[in-house]
Design an enzyme around this catalytic site. Structure first.
Site, PDB file in Angstrom:
ATOM      1  N   CYS A 134     -21.740 -14.763 -27.576  1.00 16.61           N
ATOM      2  CA  CYS A 134     -22.462 -14.699 -27.065  1.00 16.61           C
ATOM      3  C   CYS A 134     -23.710 -15.234 -28.340  1.00 16.61           C
ATOM      4  CB  CYS A 134     -22.938 -13.373 -26.613  1.00 16.61           C
ATOM      5  SG  CYS A 134     -22.818 -11.916 -27.805  1.00 16.61           S
ATOM      6  N   PHE A 135     -23.862 -15.042 -28.598  1.00 19.55           N
ATOM      7  CA  PHE A 135     -24.843 -15.662 -30.006  1.00 19.55           C
ATOM      8  C   PHE A 135     -25.034 -16.973 -29.861  1.00 19.55           C
ATOM      9  CE2 PHE A 135     -25.724 -10.285 -31.710  1.00 19.55           C
ATOM     10  CZ  PHE A 135     -26.736 -10.695 -30.978  1.00 19.55           C
TER      11      PHE A 135
END
Length: 328
Positions: A143-144
């Site tokens: 996600c990051f």
């Protein structure tokens, strides 16, 4: 197309089931969980009651009966399924970290031996669509790295330093309670963690390199008291100054035709529940500040996984992902 979700009891598994309710050609027929075997899926995901009557099962990899599989399991668990699914010819998207990095890098970063390694496309569609198209197995990004890489990509080859500062919602930690995510420890605060050593940094460096960037890359995440979302501020130090109009033109050209990237002021409410990545940028010459916003459970996990499935299988890319965000 019958779809199996391996590890369907967590947040990402629940999001996959929710989003696929509106897919024109895919239906979830298998939802697995070792701990919840035999229990109704709606007991774990009460928001899905009335949408699914599935019961959790726990088949072995060789017994999964589906046309497509999502592996929504923790790292080190996906490798126990991946090889068998590939041998059986079942197209798969892996939401874990097991196939995002080269074997030696993975083993160094995660501190484990990879027992079933093979090379898989890294599924940021906006950057690697040609590799994803027609693939049998795709590794869904973290996600990051999704929000960070999309923020920096158009400027990557002009950068000498890229510094990512990300604020993430608590759902990014998963659904198992811990002291870190305990309400009194999160509410009314902002907490930096893994200041220089977050595992996702390896993916960020990998993607900058693939974009032809020589930039040094740094990353610090912060936990903030919201349920969903990642707001990433990328400080991009350029080799040569670039004016605001030049930067804006560069981003418009780079993301022309990309449905899920919107160039507008990024806020978490504007992307909540959606597969969009909103990006804004401001130049002061040598330094360009680029901010991106994504929903960590959708564009950062389940939504991007469905986007990859659509590309792999030849469906319209936004099938199952057409609902707008939930604002406020």
């Amino acid at each position: 197309m019958d779809v199996a979700i391996v590890g369907a009891s967590g947040y990402a598994g629940g999001e996959l089931i929710r989003l696929l309710q509106s897919h024109s050609s895919a239906r979830v027929t298998v939802a697995t969980s070792r701990a919840l075997e035999g229990r109704p899926v709606a007991d774990q995901h009460p928001h899905l009651r009335g949408y699914t009557d599935l019961t959790f099962t726990n088949p072995k990899a060789g017994d999964i009966d589906a046309d497509f599989v999502f592996l929504a399991v923790p790292h080190t668990a996906a490798m126990n399924f991946a090889g068998t699914l590939l041998e059986r010819g079942i197209r798969t998207v892996d939401l874990s970290a097991d196939y995002r990095l080269p074997k030696d890098v993975y083993e160094k970063v995660y501190g484990v031996t990879h027992t079933a390694y093979f090379k898989a496309p890294y599924g940021i569609p906006e950057l690697h669509r040609d590799e994803v198209k027609g693939a049998q197995f795709v590794s869904n990004p973290g996600c990051f790295p999704t929000g960070a890489t999309l923020a920096a990509a158009p400027l990557a080859k002009y950068a000498k330093y890229v510094i990512y500062d990300s604020k993430t919602g608590v759902s990014g930690a998963g659904d198992n309670p811990s002291a870190t995510t305990h309400y009194p420890n999160v509410a009314d605060g902002v907490n930096a963690y893994k200041w220089t050593s977050h595992r996702h940094l390896a993916e960020m460096k990998q993607e900058l390199s693939r974009l032809g960037s020589p930039a040094h890359c740094f990353f610090t995440p912060h936990l903030v008291p919201v349920n969903r979302g990642i707001l990433t501020t990328a400080h991009i130090i350029l080799d040569e100054p670039m004016a605001q109009d030049e930067v804006e033109a560069l981003y418009r050209k780079f993301y022309a035709g990309e449905h899920f990237v919107r160039l507008q002021k990024p806020t978490l409410p504007a992307v909540r529940g959606s597969n969009f990545c909103d990006i804004g940028m401001e130049s002061e010459g040598e330094r360009v500040v680029v901010v991106s916003a994504i929903d960590n459970l959708v564009k950062g996990a389940a939504g991007q996984a469905i986007q990859n499935m659509n590309i792999m299988c030849g469906y319209v890319e936004d099938d199952g992902l057409k609902a707008p965000a939930c604002l406020p």
